[in-house]
Scaffold this active site. Structure first.
Site, PDB file in Angstrom:
ATOM      1  N   THR A  61       0.844  -1.194   0.000  1.00  0.00           N
ATOM      2  CA  THR A  61       0.000   0.000   0.000  1.00  0.00           C
ATOM      3  C   THR A  61       0.875   1.238   0.000  1.00  0.00           C
ATOM      4  O   THR A  61       1.811   1.342   0.788  1.00  0.00           O
ATOM      5  CB  THR A  61      -0.928   0.034   1.233  1.00  0.00           C
ATOM      6  OG1 THR A  61      -0.143  -0.069   2.426  1.00  0.00           O
ATOM      7  CG2 THR A  61      -1.922  -1.121   1.196  1.00  0.00           C
ATOM      8  N   GLY A  62       0.595   2.168  -0.892  1.00  0.00           N
ATOM      9  CA  GLY A  62       1.363   3.399  -0.947  1.00  0.00           C
ATOM     10  C   GLY A  62       1.073   4.305   0.235  1.00  0.00           C
ATOM     11  O   GLY A  62       0.008   4.236   0.853  1.00  0.00           O
TER      12      GLY A  62
ATOM     13  N   SER B 173       5.584  -1.494  -0.587  1.00  0.00           N
ATOM     14  CA  SER B 173       5.281  -0.863  -1.868  1.00  0.00           C
ATOM     15  C   SER B 173       6.458  -0.034  -2.376  1.00  0.00           C
ATOM     16  O   SER B 173       7.207   0.550  -1.593  1.00  0.00           O
ATOM     17  CB  SER B 173       4.049   0.045  -1.708  1.00  0.00           C
ATOM     18  OG  SER B 173       3.851   0.848  -2.854  1.00  0.00           O
TER      19      SER B 173
ATOM     20  N   TYR C 188       6.661  -1.324  -9.048  1.00  0.00           N
ATOM     21  CA  TYR C 188       6.041  -0.606 -10.158  1.00  0.00           C
ATOM     22  C   TYR C 188       7.117  -0.408 -11.214  1.00  0.00           C
ATOM     23  O   TYR C 188       8.239   0.000 -10.892  1.00  0.00           O
ATOM     24  CB  TYR C 188       5.522   0.763  -9.721  1.00  0.00           C
ATOM     25  CG  TYR C 188       4.223   0.724  -8.953  1.00  0.00           C
ATOM     26  CD1 TYR C 188       3.115   0.062  -9.458  1.00  0.00           C
ATOM     27  CD2 TYR C 188       4.109   1.377  -7.730  1.00  0.00           C
ATOM     28  CE1 TYR C 188       1.922   0.039  -8.758  1.00  0.00           C
ATOM     29  CE2 TYR C 188       2.915   1.364  -7.022  1.00  0.00           C
ATOM     30  CZ  TYR C 188       1.825   0.685  -7.545  1.00  0.00           C
ATOM     31  OH  TYR C 188       0.638   0.663  -6.847  1.00  0.00           O
TER      32      TYR C 188
ATOM     33  N   ARG D  79      -8.872   9.247  -8.919  1.00  0.00           N
ATOM     34  CA  ARG D  79      -9.502   9.112  -7.605  1.00  0.00           C
ATOM     35  C   ARG D  79      -9.906  10.509  -7.144  1.00  0.00           C
ATOM     36  O   ARG D  79      -9.061  11.332  -6.776  1.00  0.00           O
ATOM     37  CB  ARG D  79      -8.533   8.451  -6.627  1.00  0.00           C
ATOM     38  CG  ARG D  79      -8.113   7.049  -7.114  1.00  0.00           C
ATOM     39  CD  ARG D  79      -6.724   6.673  -6.720  1.00  0.00           C
ATOM     40  NE  ARG D  79      -6.258   5.526  -7.491  1.00  0.00           N
ATOM     41  CZ  ARG D  79      -5.053   4.982  -7.359  1.00  0.00           C
ATOM     42  NH1 ARG D  79      -4.206   5.461  -6.466  1.00  0.00           N
ATOM     43  NH2 ARG D  79      -4.698   3.957  -8.122  1.00  0.00           N
TER      44      ARG D  79
ATOM     45  N   LYS E 254       0.686  -9.323  -9.709  1.00  0.00           N
ATOM     46  CA  LYS E 254      -0.522  -8.815  -9.050  1.00  0.00           C
ATOM     47  C   LYS E 254      -1.322  -7.931 -10.011  1.00  0.00           C
ATOM     48  O   LYS E 254      -0.746  -7.108 -10.725  1.00  0.00           O
ATOM     49  CB  LYS E 254      -0.130  -8.013  -7.805  1.00  0.00           C
ATOM     50  CG  LYS E 254      -1.293  -7.444  -7.005  1.00  0.00           C
ATOM     51  CD  LYS E 254      -0.770  -6.776  -5.749  1.00  0.00           C
ATOM     52  CE  LYS E 254      -1.904  -6.180  -4.913  1.00  0.00           C
ATOM     53  NZ  LYS E 254      -2.471  -4.960  -5.538  1.00  0.00           N
TER      54      LYS E 254
ATOM     55  N   HIS F 114      -6.846  -3.760  -7.925  1.00  0.00           N
ATOM     56  CA  HIS F 114      -6.168  -2.649  -7.255  1.00  0.00           C
ATOM     57  C   HIS F 114      -7.077  -1.995  -6.214  1.00  0.00           C
ATOM     58  O   HIS F 114      -7.078  -0.772  -6.040  1.00  0.00           O
ATOM     59  CB  HIS F 114      -5.682  -1.604  -8.269  1.00  0.00           C
ATOM     60  CG  HIS F 114      -4.391  -0.944  -7.882  1.00  0.00           C
ATOM     61  ND1 HIS F 114      -3.163  -1.391  -8.320  1.00  0.00           N
ATOM     62  CD2 HIS F 114      -4.118   0.118  -7.081  1.00  0.00           C
ATOM     63  CE1 HIS F 114      -2.211  -0.629  -7.837  1.00  0.00           C
ATOM     64  NE2 HIS F 114      -2.770   0.300  -7.070  1.00  0.00           N
TER      65      HIS F 114
ATOM     66  N   ASP G 269      -6.779 -10.528  -3.690  1.00  0.00           N
ATOM     67  CA  ASP G 269      -6.661  -9.229  -3.037  1.00  0.00           C
ATOM     68  C   ASP G 269      -7.907  -8.410  -3.361  1.00  0.00           C
ATOM     69  O   ASP G 269      -8.377  -8.401  -4.492  1.00  0.00           O
ATOM     70  CB  ASP G 269      -5.418  -8.494  -3.565  1.00  0.00           C
ATOM     71  CG  ASP G 269      -5.418  -7.017  -3.213  1.00  0.00           C
ATOM     72  OD1 ASP G 269      -5.066  -6.687  -2.076  1.00  0.00           O
ATOM     73  OD2 ASP G 269      -5.766  -6.196  -4.091  1.00  0.00           O
ATOM     74  N   GLY G 270      -8.457  -7.737  -2.343  1.00  0.00           N
ATOM     75  CA  GLY G 270      -9.563  -6.823  -2.603  1.00  0.00           C
ATOM     76  C   GLY G 270     -10.829  -7.173  -1.852  1.00  0.00           C
ATOM     77  O   GLY G 270     -11.399  -8.244  -2.055  1.00  0.00           O
TER      78      GLY G 270
ATOM     79  N   ILE H  57     -11.439  -7.801   1.349  1.00  0.00           N
ATOM     80  CA  ILE H  57     -11.421  -8.612   2.577  1.00  0.00           C
ATOM     81  C   ILE H  57     -11.509  -7.703   3.794  1.00  0.00           C
ATOM     82  O   ILE H  57     -10.694  -6.793   3.978  1.00  0.00           O
ATOM     83  CB  ILE H  57     -10.158  -9.479   2.631  1.00  0.00           C
ATOM     84  CG1 ILE H  57     -10.229 -10.570   1.558  1.00  0.00           C
ATOM     85  CG2 ILE H  57      -9.978 -10.102   4.018  1.00  0.00           C
ATOM     86  CD1 ILE H  57      -8.971 -11.362   1.398  1.00  0.00           C
ATOM     87  N   ARG H  58     -12.529  -7.952   4.623  1.00  0.00           N
ATOM     88  CA  ARG H  58     -12.725  -7.170   5.845  1.00  0.00           C
ATOM     89  C   ARG H  58     -12.923  -8.065   7.063  1.00  0.00           C
ATOM     90  O   ARG H  58     -13.236  -7.571   8.147  1.00  0.00           O
ATOM     91  CB  ARG H  58     -13.959  -6.258   5.698  1.00  0.00           C
ATOM     92  CG  ARG H  58     -13.889  -5.272   4.536  1.00  0.00           C
ATOM     93  CD  ARG H  58     -12.821  -4.209   4.731  1.00  0.00           C
ATOM     94  NE  ARG H  58     -12.834  -3.260   3.632  1.00  0.00           N
ATOM     95  CZ  ARG H  58     -12.120  -3.389   2.514  1.00  0.00           C
ATOM     96  NH1 ARG H  58     -11.305  -4.437   2.365  1.00  0.00           N
ATOM     97  NH2 ARG H  58     -12.192  -2.483   1.552  1.00  0.00           N
TER      98      ARG H  58
ATOM     99  N   ARG I 275      -6.539  -2.510   3.303  1.00  0.00           N
ATOM    100  CA  ARG I 275      -7.256  -1.566   4.160  1.00  0.00           C
ATOM    101  C   ARG I 275      -7.378  -2.044   5.613  1.00  0.00           C
ATOM    102  O   ARG I 275      -7.242  -1.228   6.533  1.00  0.00           O
ATOM    103  CB  ARG I 275      -8.618  -1.255   3.552  1.00  0.00           C
ATOM    104  CG  ARG I 275      -8.491  -0.414   2.270  1.00  0.00           C
ATOM    105  CD  ARG I 275      -9.825  -0.052   1.665  1.00  0.00           C
ATOM    106  NE  ARG I 275      -9.669   0.821   0.516  1.00  0.00           N
ATOM    107  CZ  ARG I 275      -9.652   0.405  -0.750  1.00  0.00           C
ATOM    108  NH1 ARG I 275      -9.793  -0.892  -1.020  1.00  0.00           N
ATOM    109  NH2 ARG I 275      -9.510   1.256  -1.740  1.00  0.00           N
TER     110      ARG I 275
END
Length: 381
Positions: free
Chosen positions: A79-80, A107, A130, A165, A252, A276, A307-308, A310-311, A331
Site C-alpha cells: 500500500t502506498g 510498496s 512498479y 480518484r 498482481k 487494485h 486481493d480486494g 477482505i474485511r 485496508r
C-alpha cells in the site's frame, strides 16, 4: 482495545486519528467507486454450510504461500503512503507481520524505504515493484530488493496509467502534505498523528527520493512520479524482470482468465486476482467474483492469491474455499495502523485469525488445508 471487535471498529478509530487527506487515500476508489464497493459487498453473497457434531479440536490455520510457511493464509498487501497513516508505518507494519508469522509486502511508493524496513526486521519481507519509464531506476530498485534479501518480488500489472480518484484530487494529496490552511487545519485536529510525525524524518517517498535522477525536492518528486508509470509495460517485460530478479515472482492485478493464462506462461510463481482495491478500472468485476473463473482456468498451473474487499476472517475463508492459496489485506491493516500504530496492525490480524478459526470450526473443518468449495452452501459465481 477490548471494545475493538471487528475491522470496522479500527476503521472508525482511524478516521478520528488520521488527517482526512490520508484517511481518504486509504479509504477510496476511482470514479464512482462502484468496484471498490463491490469488492467488499460481493463477499456477502457467498453463503457457508453450517456443520454440527463434528470434532472441532486441534484446529490449525497454518499453511504456505509460495512455499513460505505462514500462520494463516494472509499477507499484508503493498500500500502506498503507509507511513502517512502513522509515522514509520511500513516499519511498524512489517514488525507486526513478522511477529504474527505472515508476509509483509513493501510498496515501491512507500514512505519508509527498503533499507528502513530491513533495519527493523529479522526475516525477509516481500517487495512490490512498479515499472517506471526510467529502467535504470527500476533495475536499481530490483537490485536493492535483492540486497535486502526480499523473498519475493510482487510485480503490479494493473497500474500502467493512474485511475482518477476524486477524493485525492479534491484533497490535494501529497507526501509530505502541502502547508495550506486546509491541510494545516486537518493536521491540527489530529494532534496524536502530528506528534508521532514530528518524531520521524520519514515523510516522503524514500524508495525514490535520493535514488531517481533529478529528484531533489518535493516538486521534482511529484513531477517524476506523475510522469514515470510506464504505459508501454507488456508481457515481454516480465521476462527481463524475472531474470534480473532471479527469485520468486508474483504478478498482481490479474482480473481476467485470459490474462491469468498469459501470466501462468511467464514462469511466475503466483498471481494475485486483484483490481487494485477498486482504485483503477471502475466498473470492473469484484476480485472475489472473478476468482472461481480464474481458478478454473489456471488453478492447476500456478498458485493463486486474492486481493480486494477482505474485511474479515470469513472473507479470507471464502476466498480459500473458492481456490485461493492465500490472500492479501490492505485496508484492514491500514485502519489498524492509523488507529493505534503497530498494536493496531496486530489487532487487525488477531481479529481476522479469530474469525477464521471460529468460522472454520462451525463449518466442520479443523485444518485450513481441508477448506474447499464443499464448505459453501452455494456458489453465486
Amino acid at each position: 482495545m477490548s471494545t475493538i471487535l471487528e475491522i470496522a471498529d479500527l476503521k472508525a478509530l482511524a478516521k478520528r486519528r488520521v488527517p482526512k487527506l490520508f484517511f481518504d487515500y486509504a479509504d477510496s476508489g476511482s470514479y464512482t467507486e462502484s468496484t471498490y464497493r463491490a469488492n467488499e459487498s460481493d463477499f456477502s453473497r457467498i453463503k457457508l454450510r453450517q456443520r454440527v457434531l463434528v470434532d472441532m479440536s486441534g484446529r490449525s490455520l497454518e499453511t504456505t504461500m509460495i512455499g513460505e510457511k505462514v500462520s494463516m493464509p494472509v499477507a499484508l498487501a503493498p500500500t502506498g503512503l503507509t507511513g502517512m497513516q502513522h509515522a514509520d508505518g511500513e516499519m511498524l507494519a512489517a514488525q507486526a507481520a513478522e511477529e504474527f508469522g505472515v508476509p509483509f509486502t513493501l510498496s515501491t511508493m512507500s514512505i519508509c524505504s527498503i533499507e528502513d524496513v530491513v533495519s527493523v526486521t529479522k526475516k525477509p519481507f516481500w517487495f512490490q515493484l512498479y515499472v517506471m519509464r526510467d529502467r535504470d531506476f527500476v533495475m536499481n530498485l530490483i537490485d536493492r530488493a535483492k540486497a535486502a534479501k526480499c523473498s519475493a518480488l510482487v510485480l503490479t500489472a494493473d497500474l500502467q496509467i493512474l485511475g482518477q480518484r476524486h477524493k485525492d484530487l479534491r484533497n490535494g494529496l501529497s507526501a509530505p502534505p502541502k502547508l495550506t490552511p486546509k491541510h494545516l487545519y486537518q493536521m491540527a485536529t489530529r494532534p496524536r498523528w502530528c506528534w508521532n510525525m514530528l518524531q520521524t524524518s520519514r515523510r516522503t517517498f524514500r524508495n525514490i527520493h535520493g535514488h531517481a535522477k533529478g529528484v531533489t525536492d518535493l516538486a521534482s518528486l511529484n513531477a517524476w512520479t506523475t510522469e514515470q508509470f510506464d504505459p508501454q509495460l507488456s508481457w515481454k517485460d516480465v521476462e527481463w524482470i524475472r531474470e534480473r530478479w532471479g527469485g520468486k515472482l508474483i504478478i498482481k492485478g490479474i482480473l481476467d482468465a485470459e490474462d491469468a493464462t498469459l501470466a501462468a506462461q511467464t514462469g511466475a510463481d503466483a498471481i494475485v486476482v486483484s483490481n487494485h482495491g477498486g482504485r483503477q478500472l471502475d466498473g470492473a468485476h469484484s476480485s472475489i467474483s472473478m476468482l472461481p473463473r480464474i481458478v478454473d482456468a489456471v488453478g492447476d498451473k500456478i498458485e493463486i492469491h486474492l486481493d480486494g474487499g477482505i474485511r474479515s476472517g470469513q472473507d479470507v475463508l471464502k476466498a480459500v474455499a473458492l481456490g485461493a492459496k492465500g490472500t492479501f489485506i490492505g485496508r484492514p491493516f491500514l485502519y489498524g495502523l492509523g488507529a493505534m500504530g503497530k498494536p493496531g496492525v496486530t489487532k487487525a490480524l488477531e481479529i481476522i485469525r479469530k474469525e477464521m478459526d471460529t468460522t472454520m470450526a462451525l463449518c466442520g473443518k479443523r485444518r485450513i488445508e481441508d477448506i474447499d468449495r464443499r464448505i459453501l452452501a452455494e456458489n453465486p459465481y
